[in-house]
Design an enzyme around this catalytic site. Sequence first.
Site, short mmCIF file in Angstrom:
data_model
loop_
_atom_site.label_atom_id
_atom_site.label_comp_id
_atom_site.label_asym_id
_atom_site.label_seq_id
_atom_site.Cartn_x
_atom_site.Cartn_y
_atom_site.Cartn_z
N GLY A 10 18.46 -23.39 7.14
CA GLY A 10 18.03 -22.02 7.41
C GLY A 10 16.58 -21.97 7.86
CG ASN A 32 27.46 -21.73 3.75
OD1 ASN A 32 26.39 -21.49 4.30
ND2 ASN A 32 28.16 -20.80 3.12
CB THR A 35 22.07 -17.12 7.80
OG1 THR A 35 21.76 -17.69 6.52
CG2 THR A 35 22.79 -15.81 7.61
N GLY A 36 22.31 -20.48 8.63
CA GLY A 36 21.54 -21.63 9.13
C GLY A 36 22.20 -22.16 10.39
CG ASP A 56 30.03 -22.18 -0.06
OD1 ASP A 56 29.47 -21.76 -1.10
OD2 ASP A 56 30.36 -21.45 0.88
N GLY A 100 23.57 -27.18 -13.20
CA GLY A 100 24.43 -28.19 -13.82
C GLY A 100 24.11 -29.58 -13.27
CE1 TYR A 143 18.72 -12.43 -0.89
CE2 TYR A 143 17.11 -10.76 -1.51
CZ TYR A 143 17.40 -12.02 -1.02
OH TYR A 143 16.37 -12.88 -0.68
CE1 TYR A 157 23.11 -23.01 -16.61
CE2 TYR A 157 23.06 -25.39 -16.85
CZ TYR A 157 23.75 -24.23 -16.60
OH TYR A 157 25.11 -24.28 -16.35
CB THR A 173 8.27 -15.57 4.17
OG1 THR A 173 7.64 -15.40 2.90
CG2 THR A 173 7.67 -16.78 4.87
P1 NAD Z 1 18.17 -17.95 5.83
O1 NAD Z 1 19.32 -17.02 5.86
O2 NAD Z 1 17.58 -18.41 7.12
O3 NAD Z 1 18.53 -19.27 5.00
C1 NAD Z 1 19.52 -19.33 4.03
C2 NAD Z 1 20.29 -20.63 4.20
O4 NAD Z 1 21.26 -20.75 3.16
C3 NAD Z 1 21.07 -20.68 5.53
O5 NAD Z 1 20.90 -21.94 6.14
C4 NAD Z 1 22.51 -20.44 5.09
O6 NAD Z 1 23.45 -21.02 5.99
C5 NAD Z 1 22.51 -21.11 3.73
N1 NAD Z 1 23.57 -20.61 2.84
C6 NAD Z 1 23.90 -19.31 2.60
N2 NAD Z 1 24.91 -19.25 1.72
C7 NAD Z 1 25.20 -20.54 1.38
C8 NAD Z 1 26.16 -21.14 0.52
N3 NAD Z 1 27.04 -20.40 -0.17
N4 NAD Z 1 26.20 -22.49 0.42
C9 NAD Z 1 25.34 -23.27 1.14
N5 NAD Z 1 24.42 -22.75 1.98
C10 NAD Z 1 24.36 -21.40 2.09
O7 NAD Z 1 17.05 -17.25 4.93
P2 NAD Z 1 15.57 -17.70 4.55
O8 NAD Z 1 14.66 -16.61 4.95
O9 NAD Z 1 15.29 -19.07 5.03
O10 NAD Z 1 15.66 -17.67 2.96
C11 NAD Z 1 15.77 -18.87 2.20
C12 NAD Z 1 15.74 -18.51 0.72
O11 NAD Z 1 14.52 -17.85 0.40
C13 NAD Z 1 16.87 -17.57 0.29
O12 NAD Z 1 17.32 -17.95 -0.98
C14 NAD Z 1 16.19 -16.23 0.21
O13 NAD Z 1 16.79 -15.38 -0.73
C15 NAD Z 1 14.78 -16.61 -0.23
N6 NAD Z 1 13.81 -15.58 0.19
C16 NAD Z 1 13.40 -15.49 1.48
C17 NAD Z 1 12.51 -14.49 1.84
C18 NAD Z 1 11.98 -14.34 3.25
O14 NAD Z 1 11.25 -13.40 3.50
N7 NAD Z 1 12.28 -15.21 4.19
C19 NAD Z 1 12.05 -13.58 0.88
C20 NAD Z 1 12.53 -13.70 -0.41
C21 NAD Z 1 13.39 -14.72 -0.77
#
Ligand code: NAD
Length: 315
Positions: A10, A32, A35-36, A56, A100, A143, A157, A173
């Site tokens: 991602g 998975n 969104t990546g 996943d 886990g 979310y 944990y 971000t």
């Molecule tokens: P993003 O959507 O680009 O990245 C999320 C990644 O997780 C993607 O590659 C997606 O394919 C993968 N993914 C989603 N569901 C999955 C699953 N069930 N199994 C395996 N992979 C899965 O978003 P991001 O901005 O890079 O965010 C990354 C993390 O940071 C997230 O957990 C998000 O909640 C957290 N976060 C981001 C921000 C921000 O502003 N960018 C703010 C707060 C929290």
Amino acid sequence: MRTLVTGGAGFLGSHLCEKLLAEGNEVICLDNFFTGNHGNIQHLRDNSHFELIRHDVTEPILLEVDRIYNLACPASPIHYQFNPVKTTKTSVMGAINMLGLAKRVHARILQASTSEVYGDPSVHPQKEDYWGNVNPVGIRSCYDEGKRVAETLFMDYHRQNQVDIRIVRIFNTYGPRMLPNDGRVVSNFIVQALRNENLTIYGDGSQTRSFCYCDDLIEAFVRMMNQDQIIGPVNIGNPSEFTMLELANNVISLTGSKSKIIYHKLPLDDPKMRRPDISLAKQFLNNWEPKITLNQGLQKTIAYFDSLLAHQEPV
Ligand code: NAD
Ligand code: UDP
């Protein structure tokens, strides 16, 4: 260190994989691809210390690792609301599966939590000891509540099984490798401005956010993982606060766009203001604070989307 990054393909995960490899770690990227995408990690594929696993996080997995960064979860409202049940499962079952794993192999594990745990905050700026104002039954709940339960699981944990945890709460971000159709405000405005389309402000544009450039955030991630003084939660973000109207005008002026601003209905439960108090991060993460201003970060992100759109849309 052999390090697992869930959500590694991602936006933030790919920057993190890049940084960990540059620091000499072995990196296993697990994703998975909801969104990546492969493009985000293509440049890492030839590195013999990099491994990709399509998996996943709602399913268990056994890997021998020293450290785990748990980022797997869609972050943009349009993507996490697309299949809200799956979003909650990803946060909750993903946390259980990764905790886990951490317990079994004695790995240190960091959770990418979010400022959304504060909901539509009634305390401003937000400090870590504020419990938040979250609607449990709204469209953002899958979310927000998923991430809140994930934090609970991390703490339990830790207390119950002595798992070595870290929790960071990320505030908005942005940067290169966000998806052009990601739906988050920075990428939306930049793509709209570069296409000379109207910039869509939701509501009257007076709501605020505090935007952190991705490189600053990744630096804080790694510092949090590497220190032994605090498990968190620790806020990470840029405390400079802007209204969406200010952001839109900045983007128009930095791109030199002919775009105008139009106003759409404000989505339900959209937080009215958000700004991190980053005193804890400064104190425990070796004086960490963001270095890149909004305009500097926007310029880098505009350059990225400019080149991406030029390749997608030959004139
Ligand atoms: P993003 O959507 O680009 O990245 C999320 C990644 O997780 C993607 O590659 C997606 O394919 C993968 N993914 C989603 N569901 C999955 C699953 N069930 N199994 C395996 N992979 C899965 O978003 P991001 O901005 O890079 O965010 C990354 C993390 O940071 C997230 O957990 C998000 O909640 C957290 N976060 C981001 C921000 C921000 O502003 N960018 C703010 C707060 C929290
Ligand atoms: N927003 C907007 N126009 C857009 C996309 C978002 O005005 O095209 C607003 C949105 O309503 C919110 C803010 O920008 O008030 C930040 O939205 P984003 O989805 O980026 O992040 P979050 O709401 O999760 O902080």
